[in-house]
Write a protein that holds these residues in place. Structure first.
Motif, PDB file in Angstrom:
ATOM      1  N   SER A   5     161.617  55.275  54.295  1.00 32.46           N
ATOM      2  CA  SER A   5     162.185  55.879  53.432  1.00 32.46           C
ATOM      3  C   SER A   5     161.336  56.211  52.335  1.00 32.46           C
ATOM      4  CB  SER A   5     163.438  55.517  52.854  1.00 32.46           C
ATOM      5  OG  SER A   5     163.843  55.933  51.780  1.00 32.46           O
ATOM      6  N   HIS A   7     162.081  57.741  49.882  1.00 32.95           N
ATOM      7  CA  HIS A   7     162.768  57.791  48.599  1.00 32.95           C
ATOM      8  C   HIS A   7     163.610  56.497  48.227  1.00 32.95           C
ATOM      9  CE1 HIS A   7     161.963  61.947  48.921  1.00 32.95           C
ATOM     10  NE2 HIS A   7     162.593  61.892  50.313  1.00 32.95           N
ATOM     11  N   ILE A 140     167.385  65.657  48.825  1.00 28.71           N
ATOM     12  CA  ILE A 140     168.240  64.638  49.104  1.00 28.71           C
ATOM     13  C   ILE A 140     169.630  64.834  49.120  1.00 28.71           C
ATOM     14  CG2 ILE A 140     168.719  62.351  48.165  1.00 28.71           C
ATOM     15  CD1 ILE A 140     166.061  61.946  46.802  1.00 28.71           C
ATOM     16  N   ALA A 224     168.027  58.494  50.414  1.00 28.89           N
ATOM     17  CA  ALA A 224     167.558  57.963  49.505  1.00 28.89           C
ATOM     18  C   ALA A 224     168.040  56.608  49.397  1.00 28.89           C
ATOM     19  CB  ALA A 224     167.402  58.655  48.244  1.00 28.89           C
TER      20      ALA A 224
END
Length: 258
Positions: A5, A7, A140, A224
């Motif tokens: 990820s 984020h 996102i 996220a």
């Protein structure tokens, strides 16, 4: 670990007044599915209303707080209503996913935050942290919370269905999501436009279903994760967790690569 990820945030990375000023008129709804949670749901609702709504004297970040009373036999509905929530009555027969879907259907928000109703020592950082990535980054789509999970006084050990069912299933069937720290986290935020494409899986397969469906539809980079610190809640006995694990496995098998 396959996949990653880009984020990953901490709840402290975001400021409620700043987010309130940058949400560009998008409505925000907080939805809390609850069944027999009179002991904790009132404090959660009061905290969100007081710290995140203009009506409660806080920043104008959240427009409404809904509690879906999913067939409670205690005072969950009355307590939630008294704390400032709009209470929606569910049937109590469908399960968590159905309660979440009902809350989303009744809510008016373009950004939806889902919270569990059994969390103790709840803080506004849960809502602020979950909303931050959605407000600040249009790419996102889904935000998953992660946290430490104490068990019976020990600093860790909670999340038994996660460790014994969800993680092995993800490792085998969805290895691109093995990096997700809390795949079954009830603390989740999502854009309505995404939810309209994916829907919500029934029962306790809801969180895994959202994770798999959203990343298939929008890609891993649309996800996220936010560190929410420590989450203390009512740990269920093992006898009650088999049903949870069964729902998670069913959801995974229905989405498994053929």
């Amino acid at each position: 670990m396959v996949g990653s990820s880009r984020h990953v945030f901490r709840s402290g990375d975001f400021d409620a007044p700043d987010l309130a000023g940058r949400r560009k008129g998008r409505r925000v709804s907080v939805c809390i599915p609850a069944r027999n949670e009179e002991a904790t749901v009132g404090a959660i609702v009061a905290t969100v209303v007081g710290a995140c709504t203009a009506a409660g004297g806080g920043p104008d970040l959240v427009d409404e707080v809904l509690v879906v009373d999913d067939g409670s036999t205690d005072a969950t509905a009355a307590v939630a209503r008294g704390a400032g929530a709009l209470v929606v009555s569910g049937q109590g027969a469908g399960g968590k996913g159905e309660a979440m879907a009902l809350g989303a259907a009744r809510a008016g928000g373009e950004l939806l935050v889902f919270l569990d109703a059994d969390v103790e020592a709840f803080t506004p950082s849960f809502v602020v942290g979950l909303l931050g990535p959605l407000v600040l980054d249009d790419d996102i789509v889904l935000v998953k919370g992660f946290y430490e999970r104490p068990l019976h006084g020990a600093p860790s050990g909670g999340g038994r269905v996660t460790e014994l069912m969800a993680r092995p299933v993800i490792d085998l069937l969805f290895p691109q999501l093995a990096f997700v720290r809390q795949p079954l986290a009830g603390e989740t935020a999502i854009r309505r436009t995404a939810l309209e494409k994916t829907g919500i899986a029934p029962g306790y397969g809801a969180e895994l279903g959202l994770l798999v469906d959203v990343t298939r539809e929008f890609g891993v980079d649309a996800l996220a994760e936010v560190d929410l610190g420590t989450r203390v809640h009512r740990n269920r006995p093992l006898s009650e967790l088999r049903h949870h694990a069964t729902d998670v496995l069913r959801c995974a098998l229905e989405r498994a690569p053929r």
